[in-house]
Design a protein around this motif. Structure first.
Motif: not given
Length: 308
Positions: A151, A171, A173, A209, A211-212, A215-216
């Motif tokens: 990201k 956003a 990537y 939020k 999606k993040e 991702d994490s």
């Protein structure tokens, strides 16, 4: 550190920076390499005596040198400058010395020259936060490294370089590849890094939020409740909006991230395939091998063999 700046050379030789610049432009500093308006000088380069070139000295013929106005160096300079993807070059000590137009435009920096010879990746405190620490360490050991779906740290770019507020609406990537450039004696001269956008979304902040979160937490088991909770939506509403703005269901997106991480880890031949899957939070079994093959078009072992 293999190179020093014009200013450092001036201090070392007891002359002005302008004099060093002039000596470089006249080809009197052995091994000096020019990038636009800036020069990189071997740290063991000697001060020219009486302004005369050293015996057998000649301008660097490094394939990345851009000071030559004719011949193959000029052709290569044009190729790099016209390269359609953002790209930059760093010295082995981490100092950034060149960035092409695509990179300048993508980061919206005000003046490229403001960080030539000044920005050093090893002084960057946010590498781990951005998920790039391992990539950088491997790249500057002379390895070719691929990292997928990183990201773009939009707000950090704005704070560092300014003038790129429009990126805050998206956003972005990127797939990032770094590779070494060596001289004829196989000595590492530069690290080239290329950035290719893999995904770009205009997404509602609430969905970002969630999606993040995915991702994490790709190493964990899929947790729809937790992902939806970050957006303050019900699971059904979150799933519907997520699909609308990303073209993925939350679970499909989670699998996409996980499979990409498995692909990345499979390139490391120092660990077994089963260890690769374990480090990515899943067991190496027929179920996940089947998912991998369905997404990638080949088995993990086939993927490793093709890309090793």
């Amino acid at each position: 550190m293999e190179y020093i700046t014009v200013k450092q050379a001036a201090e070392k030789w007891g002359v002005t920076a302008r004099q060093v610049q002039s000596l470089c432009e006249k080809g009197k500093v052995d091994g000096a390499v020019r990038f636009g308006r800036t020069w990189a000088i071997h740290q063991d380069a000697e001060k020219p005596k009486n302004g005369r070139p050293k015996p057998n000295s000649r301008p660097s013929d490094s394939i990345t040198s851009v000071q030559n106005s004719s011949g193959s160096n000029e052709i290569l300079r044009r190729i790099v400058e016209s390269f359609p993807y953002p790209m930059h070059l760093s010295l082995p000590d981490g100092t950034l010395v060149y960035a092409n137009t695509a990179f300048i435009n993508s980061t919206m920096v005000r003046k490229a020259e403001s960080f030539y010879g000044k920005y050093n990746v090893f002084s960057e405190t946010e590498l781990e936060k951005w998920g790039m620490k391992e990539h950088v360490l491997k790249a500057f050991r002379g390895e070719t490294v691929h990292t997928y779906d990183v990201k773009v740290p939009t707000m950090d770019l704005i704070n560092k370089f300014g003038n790129c507020e429009e990126l805050n609406m998206e956003a972005i990537y990127q797939n990032i590849t770094s590779f070494p450039i060596s001289d004829e004696l196989n000595r590492l001269q530069y690290i080239a890094t290329i950035f290719i956008t893999s995904k770009q979304y205009h997404i509602k902040q609430e969905i970002m939020k969630g999606k993040e979160y995915l991702d994490s937490h790709w190493q964990d088991e899929f947790n729809m409740d937790a992902a939806a909770k970050t957006s303050n939506f019900s699971k059904a509403h979150f799933a519907r909006l997520f699909k609308k703005y990303t073209s993925y269901t939350p679970h499909d997106y989670y699998l996409e991230v996980k499979i990409n991480r498995i692909k990345e880890k499979l390139l490391d031949l120092n660990i077994s395939i089963s260890q690769t899957f374990s480090e990515c939070g899943v067991n190496y079994n027929s179920h996940y091998v089947g998912i991998f093959k369905d997404k990638v078009g080949m088995t993990p072992s086939e993927y490793r063999k093709v890309n090793s």
